[in-house]
Design a protein around this motif. Structure first.
Motif, short mmCIF file in Angstrom:
data_model
loop_
_atom_site.label_atom_id
_atom_site.label_comp_id
_atom_site.label_asym_id
_atom_site.label_seq_id
_atom_site.Cartn_x
_atom_site.Cartn_y
_atom_site.Cartn_z
N ILE A 70 0.82 -1.21 0.00
CA ILE A 70 0.00 0.00 0.00
C ILE A 70 0.86 1.26 0.00
CG2 ILE A 70 -0.20 0.13 2.52
CD1 ILE A 70 -3.00 0.90 -0.03
N ALA A 71 2.10 1.14 0.43
CA ALA A 71 2.97 2.32 0.46
C ALA A 71 3.54 2.63 -0.92
CB ALA A 71 4.10 2.12 1.47
N PRO A 76 -2.64 2.99 -3.52
CA PRO A 76 -3.62 3.71 -2.72
C PRO A 76 -4.79 4.23 -3.53
CG PRO A 76 -1.42 4.34 -2.05
CD PRO A 76 -1.27 3.47 -3.27
N ARG A 80 -8.62 3.25 -3.05
CA ARG A 80 -9.63 4.26 -2.78
C ARG A 80 -10.85 4.05 -3.66
NH1 ARG A 80 -12.75 7.76 -0.47
NH2 ARG A 80 -11.71 9.54 0.46
N GLU A 83 -12.73 1.16 -2.26
CA GLU A 83 -13.38 1.51 -1.01
C GLU A 83 -14.66 2.30 -1.24
OE1 GLU A 83 -12.47 2.56 3.39
OE2 GLU A 83 -13.81 3.37 1.89
N PRO B 68 -7.99 9.69 7.00
CA PRO B 68 -8.71 10.67 6.19
C PRO B 68 -8.82 10.20 4.74
CG PRO B 68 -7.18 11.78 7.63
CD PRO B 68 -6.90 10.31 7.77
N ASP B 69 -7.70 9.82 4.15
CA ASP B 69 -7.73 9.44 2.74
C ASP B 69 -6.48 8.66 2.40
OD1 ASP B 69 -7.97 9.15 0.05
OD2 ASP B 69 -7.77 11.27 -0.45
N ILE B 70 -6.65 7.40 2.13
CA ILE B 70 -5.49 6.54 1.87
C ILE B 70 -4.75 6.99 0.62
CG2 ILE B 70 -6.76 4.83 0.50
CD1 ILE B 70 -3.96 4.08 3.06
N ALA B 71 -5.41 7.73 -0.25
CA ALA B 71 -4.75 8.18 -1.47
C ALA B 71 -3.86 9.39 -1.21
CB ALA B 71 -5.77 8.50 -2.56
N GLN B 73 -0.71 10.94 0.13
CA GLN B 73 0.69 10.51 0.35
C GLN B 73 1.10 10.10 1.76
OE1 GLN B 73 3.51 11.01 -2.02
NE2 GLN B 73 1.84 10.80 -3.48
N PRO B 76 -0.47 6.09 3.55
CA PRO B 76 -0.11 4.70 3.21
C PRO B 76 1.08 4.20 4.01
CG PRO B 76 -0.57 5.93 1.22
CD PRO B 76 -0.59 6.92 2.34
N VAL B 79 -0.02 3.40 7.51
CA VAL B 79 -0.86 2.20 7.47
C VAL B 79 0.02 0.96 7.30
CG1 VAL B 79 -2.56 0.93 6.10
CG2 VAL B 79 -2.93 3.34 6.63
N CYS B 96 -10.85 2.20 6.69
CA CYS B 96 -11.92 3.15 6.38
C CYS B 96 -11.36 4.51 6.01
CB CYS B 96 -12.83 3.36 7.59
SG CYS B 96 -13.47 1.87 8.31
N ASN B 97 -11.89 5.11 4.98
CA ASN B 97 -11.52 6.46 4.59
C ASN B 97 -12.59 7.44 5.04
OD1 ASN B 97 -10.32 4.76 1.98
ND2 ASN B 97 -9.04 6.38 2.74
#
Lengths: 329, 329
Positions: A70-71, A76, A80, A83, B68-71, B73, B76, B79, B96-97
DNA sequence: TTGTAAGCGTTATCAA
DNA sequence: TTGATAACGCTTACAA
């Protein structure tokens, strides 16, 4: 203190079935008793136990996602996408990082099965036969994103066509010396398919293939950096490089800039993926974009179709790609 | 076909209890019968049902993560840190986002409770009272990463100190005209705390505060870009900008470069976070780094302590930050 | 409209 | 060392 359905039933002076009925609105309940139940729920702060529910109804409203890492910039965005539509359909997602490790993939997949996920989305460079077999055996739908397999649904782009278009774009700009930094050769999509596209473009243009102009990279910055350095040391230097991933392309750009060369005047570069950063670096990167968010969203949508028992006529969706022209070319 | 413990019991000619015992190694089983059971499991391809198990044992070996938002930067990487240690302890993660949306946060938190997660890790710019109350009420441990609350465990860095150090670094380099692009003022950590650090550094150095030199940004590229343009239009142009997030800093750099100015000769910039990309852009970005992976890993480790009933003496861990000096300063 | 009770697939207690 | 059985918290026939 945690309460259960029995507690609220007692408090509201009804049976647990009517409590269940008001929670799920599965059957009519007289408004007066419903009110009592709601009151009780409120007062106790009761939350239904989804685990118990799942055991009974035999689905969990959870799906699994397996990504390499995921990094890594690419994932990501597709996660998203997944999700967002998963939430629309009331699914929550388990996330697993496989690091492209076969054993981890197998282990996590098995773990997901045990946790009774309703379905699973798999992303990985190559799908081993072993894992594919497990997927077939498991009675839960699986969709592949970014990779492919004869008997599993998938969403992808046409990697060789996309690569060919990217190289043709360079050719059309007048470049004759187009080198390539590609993915791993053992990787069907990012490696072989994209290289094939490169070769096709050259052939069609009647340009000779020079083996010293193709370097096999990994996917990360460093290998792009090193690949470009290698290319620049050639006595006949390429005037353009097609790089099979944006992160590598950014590495390649750095190598070029460090050498005191100008982009795109001395060497043009076009990447692949269109990750978020490619528009933000300087110079910004021209790249053959994969619709990452859409791949996630559409992949998840496909999965919901299986989940809901809809019939699906096309289990192989291949999405459009698009070249985004920026400063690097 | 899906089999259950009963099926394997029948096949192995034992009771379901002994099957359970060999699966969990919870009690000695005669090696001969154990073998029979293992055979049966193998033949049927039996996988234990974790949902049923969870219902009985009252834990799920799952934890929730809210970001807030995995997309974006930043997340990730943390996480990934969480995931890695979660796996060491045999937990799998629900992701969860929240999009920083209060209602979504509440809703997802509730959903996680219903799914009986054993614990939860929350990331978000600000923790609303409403949500904090829910967290206290829920009888599951919650740890905050990157934000703080009086009665919840958390892992953070000292944002104002880090910001002060970043600005002091610039001051030490001889800069006297240091501007700042900060986070939202309503955001305690990225907004107010980091701005406070900026102010402290200036004060300590006896430099006057110029309100036109502080611009409130969001966190994204665009607001850094615009902030820098705004700053460059001032008749007295700053010689350095401290930017409260790397993504904004990269935006600021682009604005500067587009203006034909040199980095760091004309304007130096230092960012905040040390996201992966900050070392890859050109020029590479000097930045005050948060140990993102560690924040995740340590946050998860903290959570496991609560999960295992270990006593924890320090529920507020504040980690070290570190300035990474690169080309932009 | 409401209640009773069986059953989902496990674990764990108790007895053998 | 093994087996019966109750229980976990819920949904859903079926009956009232």
């Amino acid at each position: 203190m945690k309460f259960n359905i029995k507690d609220v039933a007692k408090k509201a002076n009804v049976s647990i079935s009517t409590v269940s009925r008001v929670i799920n609105q599965s059957k009519p309940v007289q408004s007066k008793t419903k009110e009592r139940v709601l009151m009780a729920i409120e007062e106790l702060g009761y939350k239904p136990n989804a685990i118990a529910r799942s055991l009974k109804v035999k689905h969990t409203q959870s799906i699994g996602i397996m990504v390499p890492d995921i990094a890594n910039q690419f994932y990501p965005e597709v996660v998203r996408g997944i999700e967002d539509v998963a939430n629309m359909y009331e699914y929550t997602i388990f996330l697993c990082n496989t690091d492209l490790d076969d054993d981890k993939e197998l282990k996590y997949f098995s773990g997901m099965e045990e946790k009774q996920v309703d379905g699973l989305i798999f992303m990985g460079n190559i799908l081993t036969d072993r894992l594919a077999r497990e997927m077939k055996k498991a009675d839960m739908p699986v969709v592949l994103i970014g990779s492919d397999h004869p008997d599993l649904p998938s969403v992808t782009i046409d990697n060789t066509l996309a690569a060919r278009k990217a190289v043709e774009y360079l050719l059309d700009k007048g470049h004759r010396g187009v080198a390539v930094i590609t993915g791993k050769m053992k990787d069907p999509m990012m490696g072989r398919a994209r290289l094939k596209g490169y070769r096709e473009a050259l052939e069609k243009a009647g340009i000779n293939w020079k083996s010293e102009w193709v370097v096999e990279g990994g996917y990360r910055f460093k290998s792009g950096y090193e690949g470009a350095r290698q290319l620049m040391m050639l006595e006949e230097r390429p005037t353009a490089i097609f790089v099979a991933s944006d992160e590598m392309a950014i590495g390649a750009m750095r190598a070029i800039l460090e050498k005191g060369l100008q982009i795109p005047q001395d060497i043009a570069v076009v990447g692949f993926d269109n990750i978020d950063m490619s528009g933000k670096v300087y110079p910004s990167l021209t790249t053959m974009g994969q619709p990452m968010y859409e791949m996630g969203a559409i992949g998840m949508r496909l999965l919901t179709k299986y989940l809901q028992g809809e019939i699906v006529n096309d289990n192989k969706v291949v999405l459009n790609f698009e070249l985004t022209e920026r400063e690097s070319s």
